[in-house]
Design a protein around this motif. Structure first.
Motif, PDB file in Angstrom:
ATOM      1  N   GLY A 169       0.831  -1.196   0.000  1.00 10.87           N
ATOM      2  CA  GLY A 169       0.000   0.000   0.000  1.00 10.87           C
ATOM      3  C   GLY A 169       0.865   1.245   0.000  1.00 10.87           C
ATOM      4  O   GLY A 169       2.097   1.176  -0.080  1.00 10.87           O
ATOM      5  N   SER A 170       0.218   2.373   0.096  1.00 10.07           N
ATOM      6  CA  SER A 170       0.889   3.675   0.158  1.00 10.07           C
ATOM      7  C   SER A 170       0.608   4.307   1.509  1.00 10.07           C
ATOM      8  O   SER A 170      -0.482   4.123   2.080  1.00 10.07           O
ATOM      9  CB  SER A 170       0.395   4.585  -0.974  1.00 10.07           C
ATOM     10  N   PHE A 171       1.585   5.041   2.018  1.00 11.96           N
ATOM     11  CA  PHE A 171       1.419   5.687   3.320  1.00 11.96           C
ATOM     12  C   PHE A 171       0.290   6.717   3.246  1.00 11.96           C
ATOM     13  O   PHE A 171       0.180   7.482   2.287  1.00 11.96           O
ATOM     14  CB  PHE A 171       2.725   6.352   3.759  1.00 11.96           C
ATOM     15  N   GLY A 172      -0.544   6.707   4.278  1.00 11.03           N
ATOM     16  CA  GLY A 172      -1.653   7.651   4.342  1.00 11.03           C
ATOM     17  C   GLY A 172      -2.887   7.209   3.596  1.00 11.03           C
ATOM     18  O   GLY A 172      -3.860   7.957   3.533  1.00 11.03           O
ATOM     19  N   GLU A 173      -2.863   5.994   3.008  1.00  7.23           N
ATOM     20  CA  GLU A 173      -4.007   5.484   2.269  1.00  7.23           C
ATOM     21  C   GLU A 173      -4.346   4.077   2.758  1.00  7.23           C
ATOM     22  O   GLU A 173      -3.517   3.407   3.390  1.00  7.23           O
ATOM     23  CB  GLU A 173      -3.711   5.461   0.762  1.00  7.23           C
ATOM     24  N   PRO A 174      -5.555   3.594   2.487  1.00  6.16           N
ATOM     25  CA  PRO A 174      -5.908   2.218   2.876  1.00  6.16           C
ATOM     26  C   PRO A 174      -4.998   1.206   2.173  1.00  6.16           C
ATOM     27  O   PRO A 174      -4.445   1.458   1.101  1.00  6.16           O
ATOM     28  CB  PRO A 174      -7.371   2.080   2.423  1.00  6.16           C
ATOM     29  N   ILE A 175      -4.854   0.039   2.789  1.00  5.05           N
ATOM     30  CA  ILE A 175      -4.047  -1.037   2.205  1.00  5.05           C
ATOM     31  C   ILE A 175      -4.647  -1.441   0.863  1.00  5.05           C
ATOM     32  O   ILE A 175      -5.852  -1.686   0.744  1.00  5.05           O
ATOM     33  CB  ILE A 175      -3.982  -2.240   3.156  1.00  5.05           C
ATOM     34  N   GLU A 176      -3.822  -1.490  -0.149  1.00  6.09           N
ATOM     35  CA  GLU A 176      -4.294  -1.808  -1.493  1.00  6.09           C
ATOM     36  C   GLU A 176      -4.485  -3.311  -1.681  1.00  6.09           C
ATOM     37  O   GLU A 176      -5.472  -3.753  -2.284  1.00  6.09           O
ATOM     38  CB  GLU A 176      -3.313  -1.277  -2.529  1.00  6.09           C
ATOM     39  N   GLU A 177      -3.528  -4.113  -1.209  1.00  8.40           N
ATOM     40  CA  GLU A 177      -3.599  -5.563  -1.367  1.00  8.40           C
ATOM     41  C   GLU A 177      -3.208  -6.231  -0.050  1.00  8.40           C
ATOM     42  O   GLU A 177      -2.216  -5.838   0.580  1.00  8.40           O
ATOM     43  CB  GLU A 177      -2.673  -6.050  -2.493  1.00  8.40           C
ATOM     44  N   LEU A 178      -3.978  -7.221   0.344  1.00  6.52           N
ATOM     45  CA  LEU A 178      -3.684  -7.991   1.552  1.00  6.52           C
ATOM     46  C   LEU A 178      -4.273  -9.383   1.370  1.00  6.52           C
ATOM     47  O   LEU A 178      -5.484  -9.541   1.199  1.00  6.52           O
ATOM     48  CB  LEU A 178      -4.280  -7.316   2.782  1.00  6.52           C
ATOM     49  N   GLU A 179      -3.414 -10.374   1.373  1.00 12.01           N
ATOM     50  CA  GLU A 179      -3.873 -11.752   1.195  1.00 12.01           C
ATOM     51  C   GLU A 179      -3.200 -12.671   2.205  1.00 12.01           C
ATOM     52  O   GLU A 179      -2.103 -12.394   2.691  1.00 12.01           O
ATOM     53  CB  GLU A 179      -3.587 -12.252  -0.230  1.00 12.01           C
ATOM     54  N   PHE A 180      -3.896 -13.751   2.481  1.00  9.36           N
ATOM     55  CA  PHE A 180      -3.378 -14.764   3.396  1.00  9.36           C
ATOM     56  C   PHE A 180      -3.688 -16.135   2.801  1.00  9.36           C
ATOM     57  O   PHE A 180      -4.810 -16.372   2.324  1.00  9.36           O
ATOM     58  CB  PHE A 180      -4.017 -14.627   4.779  1.00  9.36           C
ATOM     59  N   GLN A 181      -2.688 -17.034   2.825  1.00 11.43           N
ATOM     60  CA  GLN A 181      -2.875 -18.379   2.295  1.00 11.43           C
ATOM     61  C   GLN A 181      -2.557 -19.422   3.360  1.00 11.43           C
ATOM     62  O   GLN A 181      -1.596 -19.270   4.132  1.00 11.43           O
ATOM     63  CB  GLN A 181      -1.956 -18.630   1.082  1.00 11.43           C
ATOM     64  N   ALA A 182      -3.353 -20.470   3.395  1.00 10.82           N
ATOM     65  CA  ALA A 182      -3.117 -21.631   4.253  1.00 10.82           C
ATOM     66  C   ALA A 182      -3.109 -22.860   3.348  1.00 10.82           C
ATOM     67  O   ALA A 182      -4.105 -23.127   2.643  1.00 10.82           O
ATOM     68  CB  ALA A 182      -4.182 -21.747   5.323  1.00 10.82           C
ATOM     69  N   LEU A 183      -2.003 -23.622   3.345  1.00  7.22           N
ATOM     70  CA  LEU A 183      -1.806 -24.675   2.361  1.00  7.22           C
ATOM     71  C   LEU A 183      -1.272 -25.945   3.014  1.00  7.22           C
ATOM     72  O   LEU A 183      -0.498 -25.887   3.975  1.00  7.22           O
ATOM     73  CB  LEU A 183      -0.799 -24.220   1.288  1.00  7.22           C
ATOM     74  N   TYR A 184      -1.699 -27.062   2.460  1.00  2.00           N
ATOM     75  CA  TYR A 184      -1.061 -28.335   2.783  1.00  2.00           C
ATOM     76  C   TYR A 184      -0.003 -28.582   1.713  1.00  2.00           C
ATOM     77  O   TYR A 184      -0.270 -28.487   0.507  1.00  2.00           O
ATOM     78  CB  TYR A 184      -2.076 -29.473   2.801  1.00  2.00           C
ATOM     79  N   SER A 185       1.210 -28.931   2.146  1.00  2.00           N
ATOM     80  CA  SER A 185       2.342 -29.097   1.229  1.00  2.00           C
ATOM     81  C   SER A 185       2.872 -30.522   1.346  1.00  2.00           C
ATOM     82  O   SER A 185       3.165 -30.997   2.440  1.00  2.00           O
ATOM     83  CB  SER A 185       3.448 -28.088   1.571  1.00  2.00           C
ATOM     84  N   ARG A 186       2.987 -31.161   0.196  1.00  2.00           N
ATOM     85  CA  ARG A 186       3.465 -32.540   0.141  1.00  2.00           C
ATOM     86  C   ARG A 186       4.631 -32.638  -0.835  1.00  2.00           C
ATOM     87  O   ARG A 186       4.559 -32.160  -1.977  1.00  2.00           O
ATOM     88  CB  ARG A 186       2.336 -33.464  -0.330  1.00  2.00           C
ATOM     89  N   ALA A 187       5.742 -33.239  -0.395  1.00  2.00           N
ATOM     90  CA  ALA A 187       6.911 -33.393  -1.257  1.00  2.00           C
ATOM     91  C   ALA A 187       6.606 -34.372  -2.380  1.00  2.00           C
ATOM     92  O   ALA A 187       6.145 -35.489  -2.140  1.00  2.00           O
ATOM     93  CB  ALA A 187       8.107 -33.877  -0.446  1.00  2.00           C
ATOM     94  N   ILE A 188       6.865 -33.942  -3.625  1.00  2.00           N
ATOM     95  CA  ILE A 188       6.659 -34.801  -4.789  1.00  2.00           C
ATOM     96  C   ILE A 188       7.967 -35.087  -5.516  1.00  2.00           C
ATOM     97  O   ILE A 188       8.001 -35.898  -6.436  1.00  2.00           O
ATOM     98  CB  ILE A 188       5.644 -34.159  -5.762  1.00  2.00           C
ATOM     99  N   ALA A 189       9.039 -34.431  -5.136  1.00  2.00           N
ATOM    100  CA  ALA A 189      10.371 -34.613  -5.711  1.00  2.00           C
ATOM    101  C   ALA A 189      11.371 -34.121  -4.666  1.00  2.00           C
ATOM    102  O   ALA A 189      10.987 -33.455  -3.694  1.00  2.00           O
ATOM    103  CB  ALA A 189      10.510 -33.842  -7.024  1.00  2.00           C
ATOM    104  N   PRO A 190      12.652 -34.440  -4.841  1.00  2.00           N
ATOM    105  CA  PRO A 190      13.627 -34.021  -3.826  1.00  2.00           C
ATOM    106  C   PRO A 190      13.611 -32.532  -3.517  1.00  2.00           C
ATOM    107  O   PRO A 190      13.915 -32.140  -2.397  1.00  2.00           O
ATOM    108  CB  PRO A 190      14.961 -34.459  -4.441  1.00  2.00           C
ATOM    109  N   PHE A 191      13.247 -31.673  -4.481  1.00  2.00           N
ATOM    110  CA  PHE A 191      13.301 -30.239  -4.240  1.00  2.00           C
ATOM    111  C   PHE A 191      11.985 -29.524  -4.539  1.00  2.00           C
ATOM    112  O   PHE A 191      11.958 -28.305  -4.631  1.00  2.00           O
ATOM    113  CB  PHE A 191      14.418 -29.600  -5.079  1.00  2.00           C
TER     114      PHE A 191
END
Length: 348
Positions: free
Chosen positions: A185-207
């Protein structure tokens, strides 16, 4: 009188060599012939062995009189000589280097025993603690990790702004709970973008991990998304974070982020970074146009105070394209923005 002077003058040159070399004939007793038998016996004992060629004048020798053919070399029969005894025999073959063809194959019974053979000897209860410790040593343990990849102040034409990009996980090496948050966002203005993610992560390859979960936007229109993506380390050490978002309204968007940490000194790194946002359709309420919504390209120079704490400076360019640029102009925004950034990266 005159005759005597002339005779004397003629005789003087003849006598001069004798006067100039008074010891001539006494220098080399061996060559003197008759004087050879009169040498000092003590001096003869102390003398070095005589060189048999000493005194020989090879310049006066007639080599034509020497019959080199007298030594018949044909008398030597080389066929009767044992060359192997002289080191001229066939060389011994070099020792073959070790390799797969020379290794002893495992016996047929290898691996055919019981998977927990020690239990038959010591008992399952006695081996339980060792087995659990072995599992922990080889990765079956939980970790917590948190990182602020970008936490920065942005100086730009117009209103200066701020940005954060956080992520972390809790879990083991194959299964994790991932959480991510981005905002700006910009100072003195409302937040332009705000996101939150919650994920399950499973290894499918070494990296690489396959991630799935949900995303919630808390700035602007209230929007929820289903998320599926892949995150990991690509060849040549590129960190990739890709995701596909499907909103509750049916809008399909995607994001691809890539960055590379390149060390140029023990504590100094340079990080090129790129981000591409895509959309399958126009989303006017979010200012998103179909196709390439926006593209970001930047570079940051980071100094590691310690590995976990590193301030940085950099520059980043953001472009909105196509319909997204039209939406930005309609909202009174510049579709092309240059940000000079100052921030800190930390993790624990």
């Amino acid at each position: 009188m005159k005759l005597e002077l002339l005779v004397s003058a003629a005789l003087i040159p003849l006598a001069t060599p004798a006067l100039a070399q008074p010891h001539q004939g006494h220098g080399d007793h061996q060559a003197a012939g008759p004087h050879a038998g009169h040498q000092d016996p003590q001096a003869q004992e102390k003398a070095e062995p005589a060189d048999p060629h000493q005194g020989m004048d090879h310049g006066t020798m007639d080599h034509g009189e020497m019959d080199h053919g007298a030594s018949d070399q044909r008398a030597v029969d080389h066929s009767t000589m044992d060359h192997s005894a002289m080191g001229h025999g066939a060389p011994e073959p070099a020792a073959a280097s070790p390799g797969p063809d020379m290794e002893t194959p495992p016996p047929p019974e290898a691996g055919s025993g019981a998977p927990r053979a020690a239990d038959a000897i010591w008992g399952a209860e006695a081996m339980r603690a060792s087995r659990e410790d072995l599992q922990k040593t080889h990765g079956d343990f939980t970790l917590f990790w948190f990182q602020a990849d970008r936490a920065e102040f942005q100086a730009r034409q117009g209103d200066n702004g701020y940005l954060w990009d956080l992520q972390g996980f809790y879990g083991n090496t194959t299964d994790k709970f991932f959480f991510k948050s981005e905002g700006e966002g910009s100072f003195g203005e409302p937040i332009e973008e705000l996101e939150f993610q919650a994920l399950y992560s499973r290894a499918i390859a070494p990296f690489f991990d396959l991630q799935a979960g949900f995303r919630q936007d808390l700035a602007g229109p209230d929007t929820s998304y289903a998320v599926v993506g892949i995150q990991g380390l690509a060849p040549y050490m590129f960190e990739l974070d890709t995701a596909l978002f499907l909103s509750h309204r049916g809008d399909l968007t995607a994001r691809v982020e890539a960055e590379l940490d390149q060390r140029i000194a023990q504590s100094i790194l340079i990080q090129p970074r790129a981000e591409l946002n895509l959309a399958a359709q126009d989303v006017p309420e979010l200012g998103i146009g179909a196709g390439i919504d926006s593209f970001e390209l930047g570079v940051r120079l980071r100094y590691e105070i310690i590995r976990e704490i590193a301030p940085y400076v950099g520059v980043e360019q953001v472009w909105k394209t196509g319909r997204s640029a039209d939406f930005a102009r309609a909202a009174g925004e510049d579709p092309s923005v240059t940000n000079f950034v100052l921030g800190i990266r930390f993790w624990f």
